[in-house]
Design a protein around this motif. Structure first.
Motif, short mmCIF file in Angstrom:
data_model
loop_
_atom_site.label_atom_id
_atom_site.label_comp_id
_atom_site.label_asym_id
_atom_site.label_seq_id
_atom_site.Cartn_x
_atom_site.Cartn_y
_atom_site.Cartn_z
N CYS A 153 0.87 -1.08 0.03
CA CYS A 153 0.02 -0.09 -0.10
C CYS A 153 0.90 1.27 -0.02
O CYS A 153 2.12 1.38 0.00
N GLY A 198 -5.27 -7.86 -3.13
CA GLY A 198 -6.32 -8.08 -3.89
C GLY A 198 -7.11 -9.27 -3.49
O GLY A 198 -7.07 -10.00 -2.56
N PHE A 245 -15.10 -1.80 -7.86
CA PHE A 245 -13.69 -1.39 -7.67
C PHE A 245 -12.74 -2.62 -7.48
O PHE A 245 -11.81 -2.52 -7.75
N ALA A 265 -11.95 -4.02 -10.99
CA ALA A 265 -11.05 -3.14 -11.58
C ALA A 265 -9.47 -2.94 -11.16
O ALA A 265 -8.79 -2.84 -11.79
N GLU A 266 -9.47 -2.76 -9.76
CA GLU A 266 -8.27 -2.55 -9.18
C GLU A 266 -7.66 -3.36 -8.35
O GLU A 266 -6.48 -3.22 -7.75
N ARG A 267 -8.50 -4.36 -7.70
CA ARG A 267 -8.03 -5.32 -6.59
C ARG A 267 -8.00 -6.51 -6.94
O ARG A 267 -8.62 -7.42 -6.17
N ASN A 268 -8.27 -6.98 -8.26
CA ASN A 268 -8.29 -8.13 -8.64
C ASN A 268 -7.16 -8.89 -9.11
O ASN A 268 -6.13 -8.26 -9.74
N VAL A 297 -5.30 -9.00 -12.49
CA VAL A 297 -4.77 -7.75 -12.74
C VAL A 297 -3.48 -7.42 -11.94
O VAL A 297 -2.59 -7.05 -12.60
N ASN A 298 -3.60 -7.46 -10.58
CA ASN A 298 -2.64 -7.07 -9.60
C ASN A 298 -1.29 -7.69 -10.23
O ASN A 298 -0.21 -7.10 -9.90
N ARG A 327 1.68 -6.41 -12.31
CA ARG A 327 2.52 -5.16 -11.70
C ARG A 327 4.21 -5.69 -11.52
O ARG A 327 4.92 -4.95 -11.64
#
Length: 412
Positions: free
Chosen positions: A165, A188, A374, A377-380, A383-384, A387
């Motif tokens: 974070c 996530g 949310f 889109a941003e905490r799956n 996807v994560n 990075r």
């Protein structure tokens, strides 16, 4: 790409730590990467030196006998380092990826230096702050300061650093760590596990005694910093405003006995239900019973810096979320949009916030949908996990260059 993860502990143990680890490794496997993991001595006694759980290969470090502070930690580092080296010689990883606490980073550093491998160090919480939160340490003590110095030392020597974070990232930057060395890989949700909420489990509700009730729930570990005592203390005022309100507490931990005693002494003891720990694969049954998941964390360095996992799981389950207004929660929850924030350490404020939510059901579905969107889109995790890829690629590309532990880190 072959990644060897160095862990404090892992499956089959169940904790927020192991669930995050599982999600990372499964998502990396889904991308076609080869992964393996080495767990430390705190895993406990294992029947075999290696085992495959949920498709992930775990290599175990033998347990060690008890020893005084410092000496015991040094022995843990040595044992884990030796086991990581053994596994690395066979697995032949491209990357070592060590996960906090710092003992794992120190063990991995030895191997990285000896085998000329790049090291990513992932921090989920600062060890010294976690000790304060768990009641085993005191902020500002000699041990606290020494642990903080050791953490900073390890961060400076890792090739790249991942944190969960912005709070942790900001703290490291204040310590003088270059911002471009730090990757934020947030908590996530594995939507393959929490993707489809179950229908209301009426039989379970009847069994527990919360059928036809307005259910406030807490699902997680019972540590002091979670503030469950404040949630219990809020119940008389909440029941006065909403007579059908019930509190459902699922989990266990160091504070369980004290919390049960507090609940038994409450004037609304009959409206407070303890379930105990449940297997992870059954947790979604209990989510189905809850109208509002409440997370009343107390304000302290740990909760201001670190984001929890449970509110994300609740959003994925399309549950309403109410949480204390601390830094870790503010990174996840937009007050009035995806959740509700209430003052930390304030039972009256908690009761007011929960009663207001229960009284305005017309906005529930829209809020549930915003929370779920949310997470998707941003905490799956699907996807994560992407990075990590540019960091891994840059580090492995740099392996061909002359390596020195004094070289500049690869920017992320």
């Amino acid at each position: 790409m072959k990644i060897l993860h160095v862990l404090d502990h892992g499956l089959p143990l169940q904790s927020g730590y192991t669930f995050r680890t599982r999600a990372i490794l499964k998502a990396q496997q889904a991308r076609g990467w080869q992964v393996a993991a080495v767990t430390g001595t705190r895993q406990g006694v294992s029947a075999t030196t290696a085992e495959t759980i949920d498709g992930i290969d775990f290599h175990r470090t033998p347990t060690i006998g008890k020893a005084p502070p410092v000496l015991g930690e040094l022995r843990e580092i040595h044992a884990l380092s030796r086991r990581v080296a053994e596994v690395a010689k066979v697995f032949r990883p491209d990357i070592l990826h060590a996960h906090s606490p710092v003992l794992g980073a120190l063990a991995a550093l030895r191997v990285a230096r000896a085998m000329r491998l790049p090291l990513v160090y992932e921090i989920r919480a600062f060890w010294e702050d976690a000790a304060v939160g768990n009641g085993t340490g005191r902020e500002g003590s000699a041990r606290y300061r020494a642990t903080r110095m050791l953490e900073t030392w390890a961060v400076r020597r890792a090739d790249a650093v991942s944190v969960i974070c912005e709070g942790l990232r900001g703290d490291l930057i204040e310590r003088g760590i270059a911002p471009d060395k730090i990757l934020v890989s947030p908590n996530g949700v594995d939507l393959a596990v929490f993707g489809t909420p179950l229908a209301y489990d009426q039989a379970l509700a009847r069994q527990i005694g919360v059928e036809d009730a307005e259910v406030i729930g807490f699902i997680g570990s019972f540590y002091d910093y979670e503030g469950i005592d404040d949630l219990i203390a809020s119940m008389p005022a909440l029941v006065a405003a909403r007579p059908s309100a019930r509190l459902l507490l699922v989990g266990g931990g160091p504070m369980e006995a004290a919390l049960r005693a507090q609940a038994a002494a409450s004037p609304v003891a009959g409206q407070i239900h303890f379930v105990g720990r449940v297997p992870h694969h059954e947790v979604d049954r209990y989510y189905s019973l809850v109208d509002i998941l409440a997370y009343p964390r107390k304000r302290m360095r740990l909760t201001d810096l670190v984001t929890p996992l449970k509110p994300l799981e609740a959003m994925a389950q399309r549950r309403l979320v109410a949480a204390s207004d601390v830094g870790g929660h503010r990174e996840l929850i937009r007050d009035g949009i995806t959740g509700t924030l209430f003052p930390p350490g304030d039972p009256a404020g908690i009761a007011t916030a929960l009663a207001d939510l229960l009284a305005h059901r017309d906005g529930w579905e829209a809020r549930r949908e915003r929370g779920r969107s949310f997470v998707e889109a941003e905490r799956n995790w699907a996807v994560n996990v992407g990075r990590y890829e540019p960091v891994y690629q840059k580090l492995t590309s740099a392996v061909a260059l002359p390596r020195s532990w004094s070289r500049p880190p690869v920017s992320v």
